[in-house]
Design a protein around this motif. Structure first.
Motif, PDB file in Angstrom:
ATOM      1  N   VAL A   1      22.028 -25.050  -2.496  1.00  0.00           N
ATOM      2  CA  VAL A   1      23.271 -25.732  -2.147  1.00  0.00           C
ATOM      3  C   VAL A   1      23.687 -26.558  -3.357  1.00  0.00           C
ATOM      4  O   VAL A   1      22.875 -27.273  -3.936  1.00  0.00           O
TER       5      VAL A   1
ATOM      6  N   PHE B   1      27.167 -22.217  -2.117  1.00  0.00           N
ATOM      7  CA  PHE B   1      25.851 -21.765  -1.664  1.00  0.00           C
ATOM      8  C   PHE B   1      25.389 -20.593  -2.528  1.00  0.00           C
ATOM      9  O   PHE B   1      26.192 -19.716  -2.870  1.00  0.00           O
TER      10      PHE B   1
ATOM     11  N   GLY C   1      31.735 -23.277  -0.078  1.00  0.00           N
ATOM     12  CA  GLY C   1      31.674 -23.840   1.266  1.00  0.00           C
ATOM     13  C   GLY C   1      33.017 -24.444   1.653  1.00  0.00           C
ATOM     14  O   GLY C   1      33.190 -25.666   1.673  1.00  0.00           O
TER      15      GLY C   1
ATOM     16  N   VAL D   1      33.299 -27.073   4.650  1.00  0.00           N
ATOM     17  CA  VAL D   1      32.757 -28.392   4.323  1.00  0.00           C
ATOM     18  C   VAL D   1      33.696 -29.114   3.354  1.00  0.00           C
ATOM     19  O   VAL D   1      33.978 -30.310   3.506  1.00  0.00           O
TER      20      VAL D   1
ATOM     21  N   VAL E   1      26.808 -31.369   7.670  1.00  0.00           N
ATOM     22  CA  VAL E   1      25.546 -30.652   7.859  1.00  0.00           C
ATOM     23  C   VAL E   1      25.699 -29.665   9.015  1.00  0.00           C
ATOM     24  O   VAL E   1      25.260 -28.511   8.936  1.00  0.00           O
TER      25      VAL E   1
ATOM     26  N   THR F   1      27.324 -26.416   8.170  1.00  0.00           N
ATOM     27  CA  THR F   1      26.602 -25.492   7.285  1.00  0.00           C
ATOM     28  C   THR F   1      26.325 -24.164   7.976  1.00  0.00           C
ATOM     29  O   THR F   1      26.413 -23.094   7.374  1.00  0.00           O
TER      30      THR F   1
ATOM     31  N   GLU G   1      29.129 -21.816   7.687  1.00  0.00           N
ATOM     32  CA  GLU G   1      29.439 -21.350   6.334  1.00  0.00           C
ATOM     33  C   GLU G   1      28.535 -20.204   5.902  1.00  0.00           C
ATOM     34  O   GLU G   1      28.902 -19.417   5.048  1.00  0.00           O
ATOM     35  N   THR G   2      27.347 -20.175   6.448  1.00  0.00           N
ATOM     36  CA  THR G   2      26.344 -19.252   5.914  1.00  0.00           C
ATOM     37  C   THR G   2      25.757 -18.411   7.038  1.00  0.00           C
ATOM     38  O   THR G   2      25.806 -18.798   8.203  1.00  0.00           O
TER      39      THR G   2
ATOM     40  N   LEU H   1      18.989 -25.096   4.783  1.00  0.00           N
ATOM     41  CA  LEU H   1      20.342 -25.258   4.246  1.00  0.00           C
ATOM     42  C   LEU H   1      20.940 -26.576   4.736  1.00  0.00           C
ATOM     43  O   LEU H   1      21.625 -27.277   3.985  1.00  0.00           O
ATOM     44  N   ARG H   2      20.645 -26.904   5.991  1.00  0.00           N
ATOM     45  CA  ARG H   2      21.145 -28.193   6.505  1.00  0.00           C
ATOM     46  C   ARG H   2      20.494 -29.356   5.775  1.00  0.00           C
ATOM     47  O   ARG H   2      21.161 -30.304   5.361  1.00  0.00           O
TER      48      ARG H   2
ATOM     49  N   MET I   1      21.925 -29.513   2.350  1.00  0.00           N
ATOM     50  CA  MET I   1      23.300 -30.018   2.369  1.00  0.00           C
ATOM     51  C   MET I   1      23.280 -31.538   2.446  1.00  0.00           C
ATOM     52  O   MET I   1      23.979 -32.225   1.677  1.00  0.00           O
TER      53      MET I   1
END
Lengths: 295, 975
Positions: free
Chosen positions: A199, A213, A223, A226, A244, A247, A250-251, A268-269, A272
């Motif tokens: 990230v 990302f 992102g 976000v 968060v 996320t 986004e992914t 990822l969270r 982020m």
């Protein structure tokens, strides 16, 4: 073990000569910069070029310089060159932070950022960095020159818009002005990048955010949700949690032998959160120094 | 070909090389600078690091032409004038070179850092060392000595880390560098791939690539017709026995009717160069009929499972191993608490950093036929070597290689010579035959020296691994904390060939109740054939796996009882007079209690230094910290009734300068553990010679007597004894001469400080040696064949082993609650080694064993998918780097064993055995999650933490859950 496949090797002394060779051999030619990726592919027999065009003889391509408001990074600038460049450390500190985590020192001393975006593997770390900084790829061929925004550069795993006969001279990044940012890369253990997702967060003047990302899709992705959420707002703990939570939208991480979808999504969270907090505090002149392990 | 012009080690170099060549190859092949080693060809291991214009690069993948016009520095440049560079000296002083294969890479990487810091005028920090060296791997040292050595070279006070030794002698118990270390830090030490013979050609192996298939046909005609190809051999070309094996002879030299695993060898090729050899391998056509494969050791035991070896009466069952003591039913009836779990350990890879290499030299080879001169090596032999086929290789069992090569070539053993070269790590992985037989066959066929160097990828595919196991274990104890019974069932995945599976799994079985006095024990172990990569010896030899299960259960029982884990163990540990699960009554040398005392003291000391009371666990922010503890034991020597002996020759002579020196010779192998240091110390102590004046020659079967296999932590004990006794016999000969000349009683003659003494009279040793040579007409030499105390087979209830090493470890771990990452910050350990012969090399083994097993715990898994390794490249196998290395606090416990040399017993395996359960027990204390499988994956750990699960049964790399265990063969509970 040597490369069993024979090929011609040329080391042109000018860009013009290089372009002539590329025009002559078309898809049969491969360009060699650091060689960290190409050589591996040659050894494994994944590519069998007629000719390898080594750029090392072309002067000036290793340069990292400022031209007006644009930072230019030459095609031969290695990750070490970038990491150690006072210009990059001052103007693009998140890029310097990223380079510290690329592979090993022996590889950083040879591998180039341009080579990294040309090989275009999904785990390419230069992609997200150039995305947040709004970089452009400077491409030249016998027919002329073009600058491709990085967002349009990658077309799939190991695929880019670069056509046969074209040569990348470097990347150009506009001076972002005063900013803060963070590059956070997931690793199974320190310095090892089995799981690879990353990230990157960038906080510019006027509370504008850039988020990217890596390794969660076939190409590096921005992102957007976000960015939109955070746009123009001051970062608060509640806002961080909202970002968060976004996320996941986004992914779309996957499960493979290296890691599970669930763990990747969780990480990822976490990344982020840590990236946003570090970016904001760094912009305010506080926070952990660039290069500090955030995960 | 193009011209390459650059500067190497201060000298301008100009040469024509092919464009496809790498820098490491140009250095090694064209310039003869073999100090630069190649470990992986993937830029993963970093041992090939050299400096290009001052910056470290991985020379194995650095195209040579990129160095055009550059300044290249290799390890050879550091001591060009004969004097050691401060880094080289520091590596020597700290014992930071063990097997030595990674040493040049480590030193060059460190040099770049020190040069850079020096020119910036800044001191180097530990953190910078860790960042700079994080991708240059070492499998022997555990990095503590490496880090300390670099600090010393940077001018920062940092003495070698040495645990205290109880009673040092003149040489015994003193920290002394291994005799071969100087050559290793200078880059002049020769490993097999560093040998060049005039006329030498290269070889390759055609491997199966499929797990199980019948061979319909093998067509080599296209390969034979290719230019540059000298020979293509198949099973038809094996004149003798087309099988090899260490215990069970079942492994084809070249497969005839079927292949049983992906790494099976089907054909071999000799060719003029790599390109031709590769092309020939590609041109060999093998027609396979695929067969169903059996890939799970438990399924392999079902009657309907595909058969790996059709004609075995017991099907896929290689061996059912049983331990019976007392009556487990009665034992569990007495128990107040019973805990049962099923554990799982993965197949793991030795990852010695030197891939296997063998060179075959044909009988009647004459280097002058190829424009060479007679190589100096040929003078080594006392026999005429030219009627022998010779094989140079890295081998843990050179003498047995001779027998195996002879059998396959249908030659008498006198016609085969093996020269075991320095090994870049072994750890058990260089016991089985690799290419020794292949190169002998090819060399005899093409009548030229033939080198077979495996790539890292081929090494991963081919060689036997640590056994993956499934271990169900049931432990019972009374409310007062006394163990009453242990019942266990083990399955070991032995893979396609027997290798040492029977022995490894026997050791797992006989150690399956731990180093405890348990009255009732019943263990059944099934060593199974499957179509996976074979498994064999790997440091710990099965005990690593069973210790993980035993020590995890011990903590679970302690928790159920509400007892302190240390106190619970202390109630039950083995001691003199106690009986092991195989019925052996321990007579002596059992220092486990003292080991536990030390570890507990050092754990407490950690907190005392912080001014706080001891605690097993605590939190700081999102980090959870905890200690975990485990104990272990490991036999020294083969045991189980196997005759265990080693021979050594000791010779005293005057060197060219007229100085008295001694030489010790045996075929026992050095792979980084420090055996030459032990043998030299044993001889020096007895002869009263300075340590430096004893040289050690290992591994050449022409001139060295048989030291037996280098396995089972046995060499210090058996070869140490052989060297010591041979030296004593030499001393007795010298004493007899001295006594008569000095007119003194022989028993009053003493040897010390390079002199012979009687009362106040001192005569330099040199004179006595001269007298003795005169009287005996030559050099003073003695050969001693040492026989270790007899042992009894399993099942007889007698002494299965002549000695055991004991150890305890506690691990301090930190777990990041948000990411699941586990960091091992510190290990405190104490090991009962009998007697420390050389604390420097001993501590190197302890550090290395711990860090190796830290990898076994946290990251390492040799993953297979449908019988084909997913772990096909080094990048997919994560061994610990310097950043993972914990601080190690080490204590030596010296409960001497009567028959060991000066009281010593083995430690090489022991030190790595308790590490895994110590770490997993710490994780339980920290976050309440118990791993029933290894490795501890941060992904699985985090998911368990978040889901509130207390146990993880399936971690990283396992493709499916444990197959339910079938009930073992019904046996009476008491035997």
């Amino acid at each position: 073990m040597a490369i069993a496949h024979p090929f011609l090797y040329e080391k042109p002394g000018t860009v013009k000569q290089a372009l002539q060779l590329l025009a002559q051999h078309g898809a049969g030619a491969r360009v060699l910069a650091g060689g960290t990726d190409l050589v591996g592919q040659l050894v494994d027999g994944l590519v069998r070029p007629e000719i390898v065009v080594d750029l090392k003889g072309v002067p000036d391509l290793q340069e990292i310089r400022m031209e007006k408001d644009v930072i230019h990074i030459g095609a031969l600038a290695t990750f070490t060159d970038i990491m150690e460049s006072p210009l990059i450390r001052k103007k693009l500190p998140v890029m310097a932070e990223m380079t510290e985590w690329v592979a090993s020192r022996g590889v950083r001393n040879r591998g180039t950022m341009v080579g990294n975006i040309c090989s275009a593997v999904p785990c390419c770390d230069s992609g997200p960095i150039l995305l947040v900084y709004g970089g452009k790829v400077l491409v030249k061929s016998a027919r002329g020159q073009r600058a491709v925004p990085i967002a349009q550069w990658f077309t799939g795993p190991r695929r880019t818009v670069l056509a046969p006969g074209e040569l990348v001279l470097g990347v150009r990044v506009p001076d972002p002005g005063k900013h803060g940012g963070a590059f956070v890369k997931m690793r199974r253990y320190k310095g090892e990048d089995l799981a690879q997702a990353s990230v990157t967060a960038l906080l510019l003047a006027g509370n504008q955010w850039r988020i990217a990302f890596g390794s969660v899709a076939p190409t590096p992705i921005a992102g957007k949700r976000v960015e939109k959420l955070l746009h123009g707002k001051r970062l608060t703990p509640a806002l961080v949690e909202e970002a968060v939570a976004l996320t996941d939208q986004e992914t779309a991480p996957i499960t493979d032998i290296r890691s599970t979808r669930e763990y990747r999504a969780h990480m990822l969270r976490v990344m982020m959160r840590r990236a946003l907090e570090a970016a904001a505090s760094r912009k305010a002149g506080r926070g952990p120094a660039y290069g500090t392990e955030l995960i | 070909m193009s011209q390459l012009e650059f500067n190497v080690n201060g000298r301008p170099v100009r040469l024509d090389v092919p464009e496809s060549r790498y820098l490491a190859e140009v250095l090694r092949l064209d310039l003869g600078l073999t100090g630069t080693k190649i470990g992986c060809n993937e830029a993963e291991c970093g041992i090939c690091t050299v400096l290009v214009d001052g910056a470290p690069v991985n020379s194995c993948i650095y195209p040579a032409f990129k160095a055009q016009g550059a300044r290249v520095e290799t390890i050879e440049s550091l001591s060009a004038d004969g004097a050691l560079h401060p880094l080289q000296q520091a590596f020597l002083d700290h014992g930071a070179t063990q097997c030595g294969i990674c040493t040049p890479g480590l030193i060059m990487t460190a040099k770049a850092l020190l040069d850079e810091k020096q020119s910036a005028g800044a001191p180097v920090t530990e953190a910078e060392i860790k960042i700079a060296l994080k991708d240059t791997y070492c499998r022997c040292t555990g990095y503590q000595s490496v880090k300390n050595a670099i600090l010393q070279a940077a001018g920062i006070e940092s003495p070698p880390y040495l645990p205290e030794v109880k009673h040092p002698g003149a040489v015994i118990g003193r920290p002394l560098p291994n005799p071969d270390s100087r050559a290793k830090v200078m880059g002049t030490a020769l490993f097999t791939d560093d040998y060049r013979f005039p006329g030498m050609v290269v070889a390759r192996t055609k491997r199966a690539g499929v797990a199980h298939a019948r061979i319909r046909s093998i067509d080599i005609s296209k390969a034979e017709a290719l230019p540059g190809v000298l020979a293509v051999l198949t099973w038809k070309d094996v004149p003798g026995r087309n099988l090899h094996g260490l215990v069970t002879i079942d492994w084809p030299v070249l497969c005839q009717d079927k292949v049983r695993y992906a790494g099976d060898a089907v054909a071999i090729v000799a060719a003029l160069d790599d390109e031709a050899a590769e092309a020939a391998i590609d041109a060999i056509e093998v027609d396979y009929e695929p067969l169903p494969a059996v890939l799970d050791p438990i399924e392999a035991n079902r009657p309907d499972a595909p058969r790996v070896h059709e004609h075995r009466e017991t099907g896929n069952l290689l061996k059912h191993i049983k331990v019976r003591k007392g009556d487990v039913r009665a034992g569990f009836d007495e128990a107040d608490v019973v805990v049962e779990r099923t554990y799982r350990t993965p197949r793991t890879e030795h990852l010695f950093l030197e891939p296997e290499c063998s060179i075959g030299v044909p009988a009647d080879y004459d280097p002058t036929d190829f424009g060479g001169t007679h190589d100096p090596e040929s003078r080594r032999g006392v026999t005429h070597r030219h009627d022998k086929v010779a094989v140079y290789c890295g081998s843990q069992i050179p003498r047995l290689d001779v027998s195996q090569i002879a059998a396959s070539l249908a030659l008498p053993e006198e016609r085969v010579r093996v020269v075991a070269c320095l090994m870049g790590g072994g750890f058990g992985g260089k016991e089985d035959i690799a290419a020794q037989i292949h190169v002998a066959l090819l060399a005899e066929r093409v009548k030229r020296p033939v080198k077979m160097l495996y790539s890292r990828q081929e090494s991963l595919l081919f060689h036997p691994k640590r056994h993956g196991t499934v271990i169900r274990i049931r432990t019972g104890a009374t409310r007062e904390g006394r163990l009453t019974a242990v019942e266990a069932e083990l399955y070991g995945d032995g893979g396609a060939y027997a290798s040492l599976s029977e022995k490894v799994m026997t050791r797992a079985t006989t150690h399956a109740s731990g180093p405890y006095d348990v009255p009732h024990v019943k263990v059944d172990c099934y060593a199974m054939y499957t179509n996976n990569t074979p498994c064999g010896a790997f440091r710990g030899f099965g005990v690593t796996q069973s210790c993980f299960a035993v020590e995890s259960n011990m903590d679970l029982v302690a928790e159920e009882l509400g007892m302190d884990p240390i106190a619970f163990r202390r109630h039950n540990i083995l001691d003199v007079g106690k009986t092991t699960c195989t019925g052996q009554v321990l007579q002596e040398s059992c220092g486990l209690g003292e080991c536990l005392d030390w570890v507990e003291r050092d754990m407490r000391a950690y907190h005392e230094a912080r001014g706080e009371p001891f605690r097993w666990s605590w939190n700081e922010g999102s980090k959870r910290y905890a200690w975990g503890l485990a104990v272990g034991y490991k036999n020294t020597g083969l045991g189980g009734g196997a005759p265990d002996k080693a021979s050594a020759i000791c010779r005293v002579y005057l060197d060219d300068a007229g100085r008295p020196r001694a030489e010790v010779r045996t075929t026992s192998a050095e792979m980084g553990q420090g055996l030459p240091a032990v043998l030299a110390a044993c001889a020096a102590e007895e002869l009263g010679l300075p340590y430096e004046d004893v040289r050690v020659l290992l591994g050449d079967t022409d001139v060295c007597p048989d030291g037996g296999p280098t396995t089972a932590s046995r060499q210090t004990y058996v070869s140490g004894n052989a060297a010591r006794h041979a030296a004593m016999q030499v001393r007795d000969k010298l004493a007899a001469v001295a006594a008569s000349r000095m007119q003194a009683p022989i028993e009053e003659i003493a040897f010390s400080g390079g002199a012979v003494r009687h009362g106040d009279t001192t005569i330099p040793l040199v004179e006595v040696v001269a007298w003795a040579s005169e009287e005996q007409g030559g050099e003073i030499e003695a050969e001693y064949e040492y026989w270790a105390p007899r042992t009894q087979p399993l099942g007889t209830g007698g002494a299965m082993h002549f000695a055991f090493g004991f150890g305890a470890q506690a691990a301090l771990c930190c777990i990041d609650e948000e990411t699941g990452r586990v960091d091992v910050l510190q290990i405190v350990t104490a090991n009962d080694v009998g007697r420390a012969i050389n604390p420097l090399t001993l501590q190197g083994q302890i550090d290395g064993g711990i860090v190796m097993c830290l990898g076994n715990t946290l990251t390492e898994h040799y993953v297979m998918e449908e019988g084909v390794p997913w772990t096909s490249v080094m990048a997919r196998y994560k061994m610990p780097g310097i950043k993972h290395a914990p601080k190690i606090v080490s204590r030596l416990v010296e409960h001497e064993t009567a028959d060991g040399p000066f009281g010593a017993k083995g430690v090489g395996e022991l030190c790595s055995i308790p590490t895994s359960p110590a770490i997993t027990n710490a994780i339980v204390h920290a976050v309440g999650v118990r791993f029933l499988c290894l490795p501890v994956d941060q992904d699985a750990l985090l998911r368990a933490m978040r889901a509130g699960e207390q146990e993880v049964a399936q971690g990283w790399g396992y493709r499916s859950a444990v197959t339910p265990l079938m009930a073992g063969t019904e046996e009476p509970a008491s035997v």
